[in-house]
Structures are given as C-alpha cells and as structure tokens.
Design a protein around this motif. Structure first.
Motif, mmCIF file in Angstrom:
data_model
loop_
_atom_site.group_PDB
_atom_site.id
_atom_site.type_symbol
_atom_site.label_atom_id
_atom_site.label_comp_id
_atom_site.label_asym_id
_atom_site.label_seq_id
_atom_site.Cartn_x
_atom_site.Cartn_y
_atom_site.Cartn_z
ATOM 1 N N HIS A 119 0.691 -0.977 -0.052
ATOM 2 C CA HIS A 119 0.013 -0.005 -0.141
ATOM 3 C C HIS A 119 0.967 1.300 0.003
ATOM 4 N N VAL A 120 1.957 1.427 0.870
ATOM 5 C CA VAL A 120 2.812 2.593 0.879
ATOM 6 C C VAL A 120 3.380 2.661 -0.478
ATOM 7 N N LYS A 121 4.165 1.709 -1.080
ATOM 8 C CA LYS A 121 4.638 2.067 -2.301
ATOM 9 C C LYS A 121 3.686 2.392 -3.462
ATOM 10 N N ASN A 122 2.443 1.766 -3.345
ATOM 11 C CA ASN A 122 1.493 2.405 -4.407
ATOM 12 C C ASN A 122 1.284 4.042 -4.126
ATOM 13 N N VAL A 123 0.970 4.286 -2.947
ATOM 14 C CA VAL A 123 0.849 5.863 -2.612
ATOM 15 C C VAL A 123 2.033 6.379 -2.898
ATOM 16 N N LEU A 124 3.403 6.020 -2.524
ATOM 17 C CA LEU A 124 4.518 6.768 -3.024
ATOM 18 C C LEU A 124 4.829 6.971 -4.567
ATOM 19 N N ASP A 125 4.431 5.814 -5.100
ATOM 20 C CA ASP A 125 4.436 5.929 -6.508
ATOM 21 C C ASP A 125 3.447 6.927 -7.210
ATOM 22 N N ARG A 126 2.043 6.985 -6.733
ATOM 23 C CA ARG A 126 1.213 8.026 -7.145
ATOM 24 C C ARG A 126 1.655 9.452 -6.955
ATOM 25 N N VAL A 127 2.377 9.879 -5.752
ATOM 26 C CA VAL A 127 2.644 11.056 -5.266
ATOM 27 C C VAL A 127 3.972 11.502 -6.185
ATOM 28 N N THR A 128 4.806 10.623 -6.505
ATOM 29 C CA THR A 128 6.174 10.580 -7.561
ATOM 30 C C THR A 128 5.582 11.144 -8.765
ATOM 31 N N ALA A 129 4.595 10.451 -9.031
ATOM 32 C CA ALA A 129 3.848 10.711 -10.688
ATOM 33 C C ALA A 129 3.340 12.091 -10.693
ATOM 34 N N VAL A 130 2.825 12.671 -9.435
ATOM 35 C CA VAL A 130 2.005 13.888 -9.645
ATOM 36 C C VAL A 130 3.053 15.120 -9.560
ATOM 37 N N GLY A 131 4.017 14.708 -8.904
ATOM 38 C CA GLY A 131 5.236 15.671 -8.717
ATOM 39 C C GLY A 131 6.020 15.861 -9.943
ATOM 40 N N THR A 132 6.270 14.773 -10.735
ATOM 41 C CA THR A 132 6.929 14.772 -11.792
ATOM 42 C C THR A 132 6.109 15.343 -13.048
ATOM 43 N N ALA A 133 4.843 14.863 -13.148
ATOM 44 C CA ALA A 133 4.128 15.170 -14.205
ATOM 45 C C ALA A 133 3.421 16.436 -14.413
ATOM 46 N N PHE A 134 2.794 16.941 -13.088
ATOM 47 C CA PHE A 134 2.332 18.172 -13.039
ATOM 48 C C PHE A 134 3.047 19.433 -12.469
ATOM 49 N N MET A 135 4.031 19.050 -11.582
ATOM 50 C CA MET A 135 4.856 20.115 -10.602
ATOM 51 C C MET A 135 6.101 20.282 -11.223
ATOM 52 N N GLY A 136 6.798 19.157 -11.822
ATOM 53 C CA GLY A 136 8.015 19.300 -12.394
ATOM 54 C C GLY A 136 9.066 19.201 -11.249
ATOM 55 N N LEU A 137 9.012 18.473 -10.155
ATOM 56 C CA LEU A 137 9.641 18.620 -8.767
ATOM 57 C C LEU A 137 9.958 17.111 -8.379
ATOM 58 N N THR A 138 11.054 16.944 -7.968
ATOM 59 C CA THR A 138 11.433 15.552 -7.196
ATOM 60 C C THR A 138 11.073 15.546 -5.920
ATOM 61 N N VAL A 139 9.793 15.517 -5.777
ATOM 62 C CA VAL A 139 9.085 15.768 -4.365
ATOM 63 C C VAL A 139 9.490 14.351 -3.512
ATOM 64 N N GLN A 140 9.805 12.997 -4.293
ATOM 65 C CA GLN A 140 9.957 11.813 -3.825
ATOM 66 C C GLN A 140 11.137 11.903 -2.982
ATOM 67 N N CYS A 141 12.203 12.862 -3.305
ATOM 68 C CA CYS A 141 13.234 12.909 -2.282
ATOM 69 C C CYS A 141 13.023 13.294 -0.990
ATOM 70 N N ALA A 142 11.862 13.827 -0.854
ATOM 71 C CA ALA A 142 11.559 14.237 0.738
ATOM 72 C C ALA A 142 10.932 12.937 1.565
ATOM 73 N N GLN A 143 10.759 11.598 0.843
ATOM 74 C CA GLN A 143 10.136 10.849 1.745
ATOM 75 C C GLN A 143 10.703 10.124 2.959
ATOM 76 N N CYS A 144 12.004 10.171 2.943
ATOM 77 C CA CYS A 144 12.817 9.565 3.981
ATOM 78 C C CYS A 144 13.226 10.692 4.821
ATOM 79 N N HIS A 145 13.536 12.069 4.488
ATOM 80 C CA HIS A 145 13.979 13.149 5.035
ATOM 81 C C HIS A 145 13.766 14.211 4.253
ATOM 82 N N ASP A 146 13.865 15.392 4.973
ATOM 83 C CA ASP A 146 13.813 16.755 4.169
ATOM 84 C C ASP A 146 14.245 16.800 2.987
ATOM 85 N N HIS A 147 13.939 17.344 1.804
ATOM 86 C CA HIS A 147 14.507 17.580 0.563
ATOM 87 C C HIS A 147 15.794 18.157 0.858
#
Length: 882
Positions: free
Chosen positions: A346-374
């Motif tokens: 479940h967590v992997k699925n949600v992380l993938d969704r957030v990464t997709a939104v960050g890349t496709a629409f925001m143009g940011l590597t938001v996933q780099c903040a999943q373990c610590h502050d970016h």
C-alpha cells in the motif's frame, strides 16, 4: 576541518560597534564552541539588497545573477550539507537563503568583500582540510570560471533572489532588438535578443521540403506523402506564410496529432499494459490511453486535462471521460498478492502516485523528501506526507489477486455499457431471475427427497436382516431383485419424483448456464476503465520515519508545500479536487511553466529548461527565462489552449530556421540552447517504426482499442515470465498499427522501442535519452518487420517507370530529392545487388517469400530493390529530424 568563519576584528568593530575586548572574546569563544557558533550579524544590519530583488534580465548577460549563475553552483556542491535539509545541515549554515538563524549573509558571505567572506576562502583554499567541497565528498571543486562568477557576485553585493521557478510567472516587457525586421512574433524577439546580446544571429529559413517534413513529423509523428510535398511546394511558392499556416492548421486537425502527442504523455505517466512487478500480470488501461488521444485531438483545455486526472472521480456527477481520466492514479506499479506484506504494498503504491503527480504536473522531485527533508528544495518530509495524504485513501486492495481479475480490470473499475448492451443485459438478468425462481424450489425439493430416501435406507437394513430371502442366487441368475420389488411404496414414489425433478432441474440449469455464458459475453464486450475511488472513512496519514512503511511517526493532514501558494479547501478535509484546483490556479508558479516547457521540448529536442523533470534547485536554469514566462502566461490566458500554444511555437521564425551549423558553431552550442538554428536530432523509436510502415504503405489507420503485439523474436518473454507466459504476436492488420498501440510489458518492453531509448515505463520519464549504438543499426538493418516493409515499398517501386524508380524510392522515404551523386551511388548499389542475387537464388527466395512472382528475373529485381529500400530506411537523413 569543520567549516568555520574567518573574522576581521576591524570590520566587526566597525559594523557591530563592539569594544575590541568583546571582539577578542567572541573570536576565542568561536574557537572553543566550534563551527559557526559566534555571535551572528543581523541580516538587517548588512547593507545589501533584499532577496526580493528583481532578477537580472536575460538581456543583461554581463551581470551575475544568483538565480541564473550562482544558485546552480551552490546547489550542486553545497546544498547537501548547507541547504534545506535540517537533518543533514552542518555548521548551522544555509547557503540557499540569505537570512534567518542560519542564513549565509553576515555569517559566511560578506557582501562586497570576498576577503571577508568565509565561503570564498573555503572554495579557494589550498589546504585540503579547509577546501569546500571536501575532497572526500567526491564532488568536483569549483573551477576557475565558477570561482570568478562567485567572486563577481559577492563583490557586486551578494544579492539573493527568490528562486525563479517558485515565483508566479508574469508577462515580461516586450524585448527590444536591433534586427526588428527578422520577425514581429514575440517568441522570436526573445530569442533574437539573446542572440544579439552574444553577438550571434539566427540562421536562414529552411527550404520548403525540410519545413514540411519537420512539422509533419512534429505534429503527427509521421512523414509527409509525396502528394503532400507537391501540394505544399506549390502553395509555398505562391504565398509562404499563408501556406505555412494552412499546413499547421491542417496537421493540428488530423487524428494522428492526438496519437503522436499522447505518446509523449504516456511516457510521462509510465503507461503500460502490465503490473510491472513479480509476475507482471496483464492490466487493462486501454480506456485511459484512448482518452488521452481523444483529449489532445479535441483540444481539451490543459487545466481540465490535469484536473480530471488528479480528481476526475470527485466531480459531483463525473462523466465517463472524467472517470476514465482518474485512472491516472492507477498507473503505478502493483505487486500480486502473497508476494509482500499488504501494508508495504500500500505504501509503495501511494508513494508512486505522489511521485507521478510531482513529476508530471509540478516538475519537482518531491519523492526525495519521503525519507528526510529534501536536500535541495524547500520541501520538508512532513510536507511530502501531507501531499501523500491526498492519495492515501483509495478504496482498493493494495495488491493484485489474479483469480479475481477478468480481462485485466482490477477493482475499482467503472462500466460504460451502450444502450443496446444494457438492454440485453437487463433481458438476460430477467431471464436468469425467472430461472432462479424455478430452480430454487426444485433444487430444495430434490434435496428433501434425497434426504428422505437416505433416512428410509437407514431404517430398512434392520428389517431386512430378520427376513429370509425369497429367492437364491440359483433361482435368480442375475443376482439382484428389481428395485421396485425391494422398495416400499413410499420409497418407490420418492424415486419416481426424484427422477422427474432431477431431469427438470438439469434442463433448467442447462438453460441457466447458457444464459449466463451469453451474459458473460455481453458483459465482456462492455467498455470498462480502472478508476480512482475514495474510501468513505478517511484513512489517517503519518510521517513514515526514514520512509519505512512500518515506522509511523507524527500524524499529518492534507496540505501542500509551504513555499508554494496556499491551498484553498472547500471543506474541512481537503480533497484531491482541492489539490487539482490548486494545481491549475493562475498563481501556481509551476504547472503552466512545466507544461509549456515540455511542449517546447517536443519541437526542439530540449526544453527551455533542459531538466524538464526537475524545476528545482538541482535542475538547470532556463535558457530563456522571460520567453518561458511569456509562453506560460499566454497559455493560461488562452484558456490553457494546447493547440494554440503549439501553433504559436511552430509558426515562429525560430522553429523555421535551417539546422545547418559550422563545426565551430556546433561546438560552441551543441544542444542548440541559444536557438540560433533549427532542431536536428534522431527521431524517437516510435517515429522511426511508424515512418517505415507509413512510407511502405503498410501502416494501419485504425485508431483506439486494445494493445497489439507486433512480431518479435520468440522466447524473449521466457527470461522474465514466472507463469510460463509466452509471447504470441497478433496477425493481419493489427501488427501494422501505430506504435502508440503496441503492447507494453514492463518486464520486457518491445525491443524495437527500447533499443532506440524508449523507457520500460516503470517510472515517469519526462525526456528520453538519445544514444548511438551498434545494436540500433543492427535492429534497423535486420528487423524482419522492417525488411517486410522494405519489400512492400520495393513492390511499389518496380511498378514505376525504370528511369523514375530511384527518385521515387528516395523521395518516398526521405521527402527529399536525390542529387546527381546520390543517384549514381544508388544506381551502382542496385547494379551490384542485381548481380549478387542473380547468382544466389536461395537468398532471392528468402527475400521474396510469400510473394507470387513467376519469372526468376522479376524475383531478382524485387530482391535487389528490397535491399536498396532497406538501405534508404537506414540512411541518417531518414532517422533524423532536420
């Protein structure tokens, strides 16, 4: 040695008005307490400009800009230890901002003085123990040119500017150029001003054939036909501007436009036909792909395109298309049941969704903040999980259960039956219900009779033991008495009734089974789509410590990063629709810029921001920032009109330049970031394949529908299949459909695509790499599908007059006319091939297999032309957009 500040007692005394004895005490304390522990200067006491200062204009190339020149240098070398991530920050220093408790100004940077700036002494130190970045960081030290930029920036006042991508775009002032006659279009004026500031000039306009081929490829993914070349050349010679605009309008209106533009979007959102993990089962997202193609063809406003993908299912009464669009949230990789813990999946699925939104629409590597502050952008881990919370409430199992999946549709999915289908389903359901009403009581009666007969049999054996048998084996050779003689009247009546009931029940069940098969067939024909669906009860979201699924920390609420405009929720609990509306709000600085940049990339091979996947600190600064903002603002004001934006780009003189460059010009700007010439680069894999099929006459024009499997070498799936699944190619017209419809197995994508740098679609890809390898040449020379296309073209060639065949073949494949030297070379090749095949009948039979030809000489001729056409398909001009 830790990063420590150098001090100038005279400067400190002058600026803080402290007695010298206190200055000395401060210095001594710093030596004892460690790095960056001394009394800090208040930023307000430093004579400098604020970070809200207007960014340096791109026309002022001699000035040093923090955003353009300095921030990228510091981000690459310094931000990992002296940036946004408080957890990894060293020395209490932030070089990404001037002010605050740990800001750089008055602490490590002294405006107007490199001698009093500790940063300068560290980046120029000869002592490795003092040098920054440290040698053990394995980062390149600042070179001479970079040091000079930093020196000039500090001495000019060390002015910090807000990060360009996090400011809402504003329409810049119209540029002033010297060569105003070149073009009146705003796009061209911004490009020309940049060139003039560097004492460069634009190239001349490309010829009509080059322009036609270029724009036809760019807007449809296909080359022009020979007939189209004739028509355009005639119109262009009479009225170039009118002919060009009419051509562009025509191309934008073709259905192939949507197929071509959709392909780039499918890369971005990692569209595929399989789950991509473990057994990589089939998953049906055909409806989503068809919706993307239709959306571009119908020119769906981009804000609606974004909104419906993020939250189409949350409209008050979502339409079919809005529900299908929400399938964007279901494109992530998913594992099959029993392979991992459901909580982890479940967590992997949600992380993938957030990464997709960050890349496709925001143009940011938001996933780099999943373990610590970016470490580079101002996104905290808590803010990441606030975004995560929007996508954490799906009403679906986290894993695939193959036994419950029919035709690749995994719950939740929506059904879209036609009126006829629904009427037939209703009729069948009614018939099935009537049969159920007949079967239920009859089945109950059969069970009752069977039970009563069993009870009788359990009683009768006791009576039979006491009775003498009336006949013996000798008297009854068959050894049995008739059942009727052995039964009681009740039992005999029950058996009679049982036989009749069982017969009737069997007939009814057979009718039921037939109706159910019919219903299943109708239901399978109903259009369906995997969609997003919210749970009724909102699932709580927690910061996951170190990003681990089983280590929840602080509970967080839905929200967006604080450095961006605030979210305006419509209810107490923000919804994905609130997030979608925030994403396309005019004040959002990212969405329009990111979209415009990617569309620009489609035409020039590189965006105005090269790192189209990353608009953050680690991304590249725009080559033409004011042009990017002008396009973004106009895009929003147009109602997010995609076709209008694309037309504006291809109508520009910038786009219509010839791509020729001298060796020196190419060396100075290999990627054409200055836009001083037209685009030239190798076509994508799909464009190469589709071009070959189109020019040979094999390409199918059928649109939409299921993915298809063109032929490929047998056994390629064996290495990745855990279920014994074998690749079975389609037959007939299907194998000649456009590449956008090719079946995409994540564990083994089509090799015709991946060899030419297509991604495997397990992650969001905003730009493809382009390589040049021997494998690519071998593919294009030996792929059986391409040889078949070459033979198909050869069959057309040999029907032309002999004197016209070389020109016909060359023009059909390249859209160009061969010069005298090229004609001579091709004639020589053809003559050599004829001689070779005249003495090699076995090779001729292989090349002409399946073609009905009576005369051996005709077979030799077809074989020779087949190889010549295959050679044309492998020319550099054929594989390159010019």
């Amino acid at each position: 040695m830790p990063f420590q500040r150098r001090y100038s007692p005279s400067r400190l005394a002058r600026e803080t008005r402290l007695p010298r004895v206190l200055i000395l005490a401060t210095v001594l304390c710093s030596a004892v307490l460690g790095p960056f522990s001394p009394v800090r200067l208040d930023a307000a006491d430093v004579d400098r400009e604020t970070e809200d200062a207007k960014p340096v204009s791109e026309s002022d190339e001699s000035s040093v800009s923090f955003s353009r020149d300095i921030r990228p240098l510091l981000s690459n070398r310094c931000f990992a230890c002296h940036g946004p991530d408080a957890g990894s920050r060293e020395g209490g220093l932030r070089l990404d901002q001037p002010d605050g408790d740990e800001g750089a100004i008055g602490y490590a940077i002294e405006p107007h003085s490199v001698e009093e700036s500790e940063v300068w002494h560290r980046i120029t130190a000869d002592d490795e123990s003092m040098l920054m970045p440290p040698p053990d960081s394995h980062l390149d030290p600042f070179n001479k040119e970079e040091k000079e930029l930093i020196r000039r920036w500090i001495e000019s006042g060390a002015v910090y500017e807000d990060f360009w991508a996090f400011r809402a775009p504003k329409r810049p002032q119209p540029p002033t150029t010297k060569n105003a006659e070149w073009s009146a279009q705003t796009v061209d004026q911004f490009v020309l001003r940049k060139l003039e500031s560097l004492r460069r000039h634009p190239s001349e306009e490309a010829d009509a054939r080059t322009l036609l081929r270029r724009v036809t490829f760019d807007l449809t993914g296909l080359p022009p036909s020979r007939e189209a070349i004739r028509q355009f050349e005639s119109a262009y010679s009479n009225s170039p501007e009118l002919a060009w605009e009419e051509l562009v309008d025509d191309l934008l209106s073709r259905p192939q436009f949507g197929e071509h533009i959709a392909r780039h979007w499918l890369d971005l959102v990692r569209f595929a036909d399989t789950n991509g993990m473990h057994k990589d089962f089939y998953r049906n997202h055909v409806a989503y792909r068809d919706w993307v193609i239709r959306s571009f063809n119908e020119n769906l406003p981009y804000d609606e395109f974004v909104r419906d993908q993020i939250a189409g299912d949350l409209h008050p009464q979502p339409t079919r298309d809005q529900l299908i669009a929400s399938g964007f949230n279901r494109l992530h990789l998913i594992i099959d049941r029993g392979t991992a813990l459901p909580e982890e999946s479940h967590v992997k699925n949600v992380l993938d969704r957030v990464t997709a939104v960050g890349t496709a629409f925001m143009g940011l590597t938001v996933q780099c903040a999943q373990c610590h502050d970016h470490k580079f952008d101002p996104i905290t881990q808590k803010e990441f999980f606030s975004l995560y919370a929007f996508f954490n409430n799906i009403d679906a199992e986290p894993e695939t259960n193959p036994r419950q999946v029919v035709d690749g549709y995994q719950e939740p999915y929506a059904r879209f039956p036609t009126e006829a289908q629904q009427a037939e389903l209703d009729r069948l359901d009614s018939e099935l219900a009537k049969l159920d009403q007949q079967i239920a009581p009859l089945n109950k009666r059969v069970n009752q009779i069977t039970k009563r007969i069993q009870q009788i049999k359990e009683i009768e054996p006791a009576n039979e033991d006491a009775a003498e048998p009336e006949t013996s084996q000798a008297e009854n050779p068959e050894g049995t008495a008739t059942e009727a003689e052995a039964m009681t009247p009740e039992e005999e009546a029950l058996h009679n009734e049982l036989g009749q009931s069982t017969s009737s029940l069997a007939k009814l069940q057979k009718q039921h089974a037939k109706l159910q098969r019919n219903r299943t067939a109708v239901e399978r024909a109903v259009d369906k789509a995997m969609v997003m669906k919210e749970r009724d009860e909102v699932r709580k979201t927690f910061v996951l410590i170190r990003g681990q699924y089983d280590a929840p920390g602080e509970e967080v609420q839905r929200g967006v990063p604080s450095f961006l405009p605030p979210l305006e929720p419509q209810s107490e609990t923000p919804s994905r629709m609130d997030l979608a509306n925030w994403m396309v709000a005019p004040e959002n600085p990212l969405t329009a810029r990111v979209a415009v940049n990617r569309f620009w990339q489609l035409f020039f091979g590189v965006g105005l921001v090269k790192t189209s996947e990353d608009f953050g600190n680690q991304g590249e600064v725009p080559s033409h920032p004011e042009l990017l903002d002008e396009l973004a603002v106009t895009f929003v004001e147009s109602g997010w009109d995609v076709k209008a934006l694309l037309k504006r780009i291809v109508m520009s003189k910038t786009y219509r330049q010839a791509s020729r460059a001298t060796p020196d010009e190419f060396k100075a700007d290999a990627e054409n970031r200055l836009l001083s010439r037209g685009p030239r680069y190798r076509l994508d894999a799909e464009m190469i394949r589709d071009q070959i099929l189109f020019s040979s006459g094999l390409l199918s024009t059928r649109m939409h529908g299921p993915s298809v499997k063109p032929p490929q070498p047998d056994g390629l799936w064996k290495a990745v299949s855990m279920t014994g699944e074998r690749f079975r190619p389609d037959q007939g017209e299907s194998i000649y459909r456009r590449s956008v419809y090719t079946f995409w197995k994540r564990a083994m994508p089509p090799p015709q695509m991946t060899i030419l740098n297509a991604p495997n679609r397990d992650a969001c890809i905003a730009r493809r790499e382009r390589t040049n390898t021997p494998t690519q040449a071998l593919l294009l020379l030996n792929e059986s599908e391409y040889l078949r296309a070459a033979r198909q073209l050869a069959q057309s060639v040999v029907h032309e007059p002999a004197e016209d065949r070389i020109v016909f073949a060359y023009e059909t494949v390249t859209s160009k006319l061969p010069d005298a030297e090229e004609i001579d070379v091709l004639h020589t090749l053809l003559s050599d091939l004829r001689d070779e095949y005249a003495s090699s009948p076995a090779l001729v039979d292989d090349l002409c297999e399946g073609v009905s030809i009576d005369e051996p000489q005709d077979k030799v001729e077809l074989a020779a032309w087949t190889v010549l056409c295959n050679t044309l398909y492998n020319l550099d001009i054929t594989k390159t957009k010019d």
